[in-house]
Design an enzyme around this catalytic site. Structure first.
Site, PDB file in Angstrom:
ATOM      1  N   VAL A  74      45.450  53.771  38.454  1.00 19.45           N
ATOM      2  CA  VAL A  74      46.612  53.920  38.160  1.00 19.45           C
ATOM      3  C   VAL A  74      46.364  54.968  36.780  1.00 19.45           C
ATOM      4  O   VAL A  74      45.777  54.547  35.757  1.00 19.45           O
ATOM      5  CB  VAL A  74      47.654  52.673  37.773  1.00 19.45           C
ATOM      6  CG1 VAL A  74      48.865  53.241  37.160  1.00 19.45           C
ATOM      7  CG2 VAL A  74      47.587  51.774  39.078  1.00 19.45           C
ATOM      8  N   GLU A 124      34.733  44.181  43.864  1.00 21.97           N
ATOM      9  CA  GLU A 124      33.950  44.036  42.608  1.00 21.97           C
ATOM     10  C   GLU A 124      34.597  44.487  41.252  1.00 21.97           C
ATOM     11  O   GLU A 124      35.267  45.480  41.311  1.00 21.97           O
ATOM     12  CB  GLU A 124      32.590  44.780  42.620  1.00 21.97           C
ATOM     13  CG  GLU A 124      31.661  44.052  43.684  1.00 21.97           C
ATOM     14  CD  GLU A 124      30.607  45.061  44.353  1.00 21.97           C
ATOM     15  OE1 GLU A 124      30.657  46.103  44.398  1.00 21.97           O
ATOM     16  OE2 GLU A 124      29.980  44.544  45.421  1.00 21.97           O
ATOM     17  N   ASN A 150      36.907  44.013  32.270  1.00 19.53           N
ATOM     18  CA  ASN A 150      38.139  44.882  32.754  1.00 19.53           C
ATOM     19  C   ASN A 150      39.454  43.818  32.650  1.00 19.53           C
ATOM     20  O   ASN A 150      39.285  43.070  33.703  1.00 19.53           O
ATOM     21  CB  ASN A 150      37.931  45.467  33.877  1.00 19.53           C
ATOM     22  CG  ASN A 150      38.854  46.524  34.436  1.00 19.53           C
ATOM     23  OD1 ASN A 150      39.954  46.365  33.775  1.00 19.53           O
ATOM     24  ND2 ASN A 150      38.648  47.474  35.260  1.00 19.53           N
ATOM     25  N   TYR A 166      43.862  40.886  39.999  1.00 19.16           N
ATOM     26  CA  TYR A 166      43.105  40.263  41.014  1.00 19.16           C
ATOM     27  C   TYR A 166      43.596  38.827  41.107  1.00 19.16           C
ATOM     28  O   TYR A 166      43.854  38.111  42.079  1.00 19.16           O
ATOM     29  CB  TYR A 166      41.848  40.399  40.954  1.00 19.16           C
ATOM     30  CG  TYR A 166      41.417  41.835  41.114  1.00 19.16           C
ATOM     31  CD1 TYR A 166      42.307  42.871  41.765  1.00 19.16           C
ATOM     32  CD2 TYR A 166      40.286  42.560  40.418  1.00 19.16           C
ATOM     33  CE1 TYR A 166      42.036  44.395  41.594  1.00 19.16           C
ATOM     34  CE2 TYR A 166      40.034  43.945  40.368  1.00 19.16           C
ATOM     35  CZ  TYR A 166      40.824  44.971  40.997  1.00 19.16           C
ATOM     36  OH  TYR A 166      40.527  45.933  41.082  1.00 19.16           O
TER      37      TYR A 166
END
Ligand SMILES: CC(C)(COP(=O)(O)OP(=O)(O)OC[C@H]1O[C@@H](n2cnc3c(N)ncnc32)[C@H](O)[C@@H]1OP(=O)(O)O)[C@@H](O)C(=O)NCCC(=O)NCCS
Length: 169
Positions: free
Chosen positions: A79, A111, A116, A123
């Protein structure tokens, strides 16, 4: 729901060759180690699911996934930085998971770098679980960084907003 997601000008659509240069610009804004235009062109050529989020004429996000023999691999979700934090990453993920289901994939894999935080949060919120690690997989500012492998069985767990996911198929 954020104002962005309610904006009728926001649309998800398949990527085509003419999008690649702008997609690559967004990619360079969002990642320290971005994909090149050639990588996006290869993904289109081999028939991966390549989607973009457009706000009117502006490309504000993209996502790439391969699907084969019951498995899908989410390869890129991105994004544009000034559009982050408004639900677009989640919307792109819903679209990919809906497409994976439509292609009879039972499982989605991806992955992610352990550094991050935004992606890990996204997730986790969608029900992905860590299933492995690839040591020193990614280039990093100093040396290499591991890749955490995440998976989600599709169809068993319907996250919040799953109605939107069905519409996305
Ligand atoms: C990861 C990325 C796609 C998330 O997209 P986004 O549009 O900002 O995320 P959303 O607004 O849809 O957020 C969805 C969920 O992700 C999590 N999340 C998003 N940003 C977060 C942050 N900075 N920290 C922790 N969790 C975060 C939250 O759980 C959030 O749900 P909530 O808003 O209900 O709390 C986006 O940050 C991005 O493009 N990053 C650069 C590219 C990248 O790293 N891609 C992933 C590669 S593995």
């Amino acid at each position: 729901m954020s104002a962005l997601l309610k904006d009728p000008a926001l649309q998800l659509r398949p990527m085509d060759e003419s999008d690649v240069d702008t997609v690559t610009e967004v990619e360079h804004l969002a990642y320290e180690f971005p994909w090149t235009a050639a990588v996006f062109r290869d993904c289109l050529r081999v028939g991966y699911c390549c989607w973009i989020a457009a706000l009117g004429d502006e490309l504000v996000g993209h996502a790439v996934m391969s699907v084969a023999v019951g498995e899908s691999h989410i390869l890129n979700v991105c994004v544009r930085p000034d559009m982050q934090g408004q639900g677009l990453g989640r919307k792109l993920m819903y679209r990919l998971m809906g497409l994976a289901r439509a292609h009879q994939a039972d499982t989605a894999y991806l992955e992610v770098r352990p550094s991050n935080r935004a992606a890990l949060g996204l997730y986790a919120s969608l029900g992905f679980n860590q299933v492995g690690v690839r040591r020193s997989y990614y280039p990093a500012r100093s040396g290499r960084e591991d890749a955490l492998i995440f998976a989600k069985e599709l169809g068993r767990y319907l996250p919040r907003g799953s109605g939107a996911m069905r519409r996305d198929i």
